[in-house]
Design an enzyme around this catalytic site. Structure first.
Site, short mmCIF file in Angstrom:
data_model
loop_
_atom_site.label_atom_id
_atom_site.label_comp_id
_atom_site.label_asym_id
_atom_site.label_seq_id
_atom_site.Cartn_x
_atom_site.Cartn_y
_atom_site.Cartn_z
N ASP A 134 29.41 -11.61 -20.03
CA ASP A 134 30.10 -12.76 -20.60
C ASP A 134 31.42 -12.28 -21.20
O ASP A 134 31.43 -11.44 -22.11
CB ASP A 134 29.24 -13.43 -21.66
CG ASP A 134 29.73 -14.83 -22.00
OD1 ASP A 134 30.42 -15.43 -21.15
OD2 ASP A 134 29.42 -15.32 -23.08
N LYS A 258 22.93 -14.45 -28.71
CA LYS A 258 23.38 -14.91 -27.39
C LYS A 258 22.32 -14.77 -26.31
O LYS A 258 22.49 -15.30 -25.21
CB LYS A 258 24.61 -14.11 -26.96
CG LYS A 258 25.85 -14.35 -27.80
CD LYS A 258 26.48 -15.68 -27.46
CE LYS A 258 27.88 -15.80 -28.04
NZ LYS A 258 28.56 -17.01 -27.59
#
Length: 429
Positions: A134, A258
């Site tokens: 990410d 996350k």
């Protein structure tokens, strides 16, 4: 270099599948994205067309399509398709476009028999990512987050596409429940750590790309031209964020804040289908550092970006209401730059890697693409048209991402929804 325009992009092309010609459809015949579905007869590969799914296994068995890409796309994972030569994937798209276009060639009876109503099927993960990275590639997001926290951003954001290696095992398809995580947090109004259900659950509107081949070996790098060839196709990504967990643990980087869930849209829109929607990369102003040589490429400067409009809709029970409107074209870094930088230290990429752009925030207020930006880190409340207020997501809320690639003179193509509903934490401290 990316795919050149061909007959599959023809804006005048229409399908004999009437729903593919409807205004506003995500899946006109110019799109033909790949996915995996199950209509009760087993998981297998398909292609979206209007409100139908083209069953590739049925077409292959009928002899209506052939070739290595057709065989690779029929299974319960698209990883073999990602590994196919780009020209073979292009040949399959061309064959499908010709088979389902008005006055096209081929076996119409087999083509009709291979259609499955999308409403009768469950859409599955197109593949299990081999890895998930990410990035954080929006200058507007980075600068707003720093300003909201009363600090200056680290200088690296302007010279490289910042990223962290995420958890591939928690990437899941649209519709997967978003279970509120439990972790170590400092609750609002407190100064002491507690193990508790996440009090600051947020979304991040992101854009993703699946990688194909050929990829690099250990200690080898990938230049920008190679990066364009490695990019297979794109999807929507919601990298759900447990902000209190994230803020407490951020000594090294995101971890449990996350890793509990990342939602993706089930259809993969190929880079070939996106060819008409390429736009110039953002470029740099005189006040910003010049691009490093390994991330500076003439084609990328001219057409490294994508004109993809993305929205986020929040439904608290009376909606949905659109709370974000942004565009992938506003990102500070391009997909090819992300791929090149990922491999620049010699890390080998793999077929089936998934990368995400990070929050796709733009300059406008309506382009703030997560709640910590919208609410200025909780200092302001989001007020919906029905009077409902939010600072962060609450149990029962549904957040849905939608997107359209647009360009003058071409038929817009979409990605399908990327949605998740918040459910209560399984345990609480």
């Amino acid at each position: 270099m990316p795919t050149e325009l061909n007959a599959t992009h023809d804006p005048a092309r229409r399908s004999w599948v009437e729903s593919a010609n409807a205004d506003g459809t995500d899946f006109p015949i110019q799109n033909l994205p790949f996915g995996v579905f199950d209509d009760g007869k087993g998981a297998r590969g398909g292609v979206a067309l209007g409100d139908q799914i083209i069953d590739l296994t049925a077409l292959l068995k009928a002899g209506a399509i052939s070739g290595p890409a057709a065989e690779a796309a029929c299974g319960d994972s698209l990883l073999p398709l990602f590994a196919c030569a780009r020209q073979d994937v292009s040949a399959l798209r061309a064959a499908l476009s010709d088979l389902y276009r008005m006055n096209g060639t081929g076996d119409r009876r087999s083509a009709e028999a291979a259609l499955v109503p999308m409403s009768d099927a469950k859409l599955l993960m197109p593949a299990k990512p081999t890895a998930f990275t990410d990035f954080c590639t929006s200058a507007d997001h980075i600068l707003r987050m720093a300003a909201n926290g009363g600090r200056s951003p680290m200088p690296a954001w302007a010279t490289l596409p910042v990223a962290y290696n995420g958890r591939a095992s928690s990437v899941a398809v649209s519709g997967t429940p978003v279970v509120r995580p439990v972790g170590q947090v400092v609750p609002p109004g407190s100064s002491a750590m507690a193990v508790a259900a996440e009090p600051m659950l947020d979304f991040e509107l992101e854009f993703g790309a699946w990688l194909g081949g050929p990829v690099n070996a250990l200690a080898e790098t990938v230049d920008m031209a190679q990066a364009e060839q490695i990019l297979f196709g794109c999807c929507l990504v919601n990298d759900w964020s447990a902000r209190a967990i994230q803020f407490y643990e951020m000594l090294l980087g995101p971890h449990l804040g996350k890793s509990f869930l990342t939602t993706i849209s089930p259809w993969i829109v190929t880079m070939e289908a996106l060819a008409p929607f390429r736009v110039a990369g953002r470029g740099r102003t005189g006040e910003e550092p010049e691009l490093p040589a390994y991330l500076n490429d003439p084609f990328d400067r001219r057409a490294g970006g994508l004109n993809v409009q993305i929205t986020a809709e929040l439904d608290t029970g009376n909606g949905p209401y659109t709370i974000v409107r942004t565009n992938v074209a506003e990102l500070f870094w391009t997909l090819a730059q992300m791929v090149t930088h990922q491999a620049s230290g010699g890390a080998p990429l793999e077929v089936g890697d998934l990368i995400a752009t990070g929050t796709v925030s733009g300059a406008a207020d309506e382009a703030r693409a997560c709640l910590v930006e919208i609410t200025k880190l909780g200092k302001e409340r989001l007020v919906l048209p029905d009077g409902t207020e939010r600072v962060m997501l609450e149990d029962g809320d549904t957040l849905t991402l939608r997107a359209k690639a647009v360009a003058e003179g071409y038929v817009p193509i979409g990605f399908g929804p990327c949605a998740g509903k918040i459910t209560p934490a399984r345990t609480a401290a």
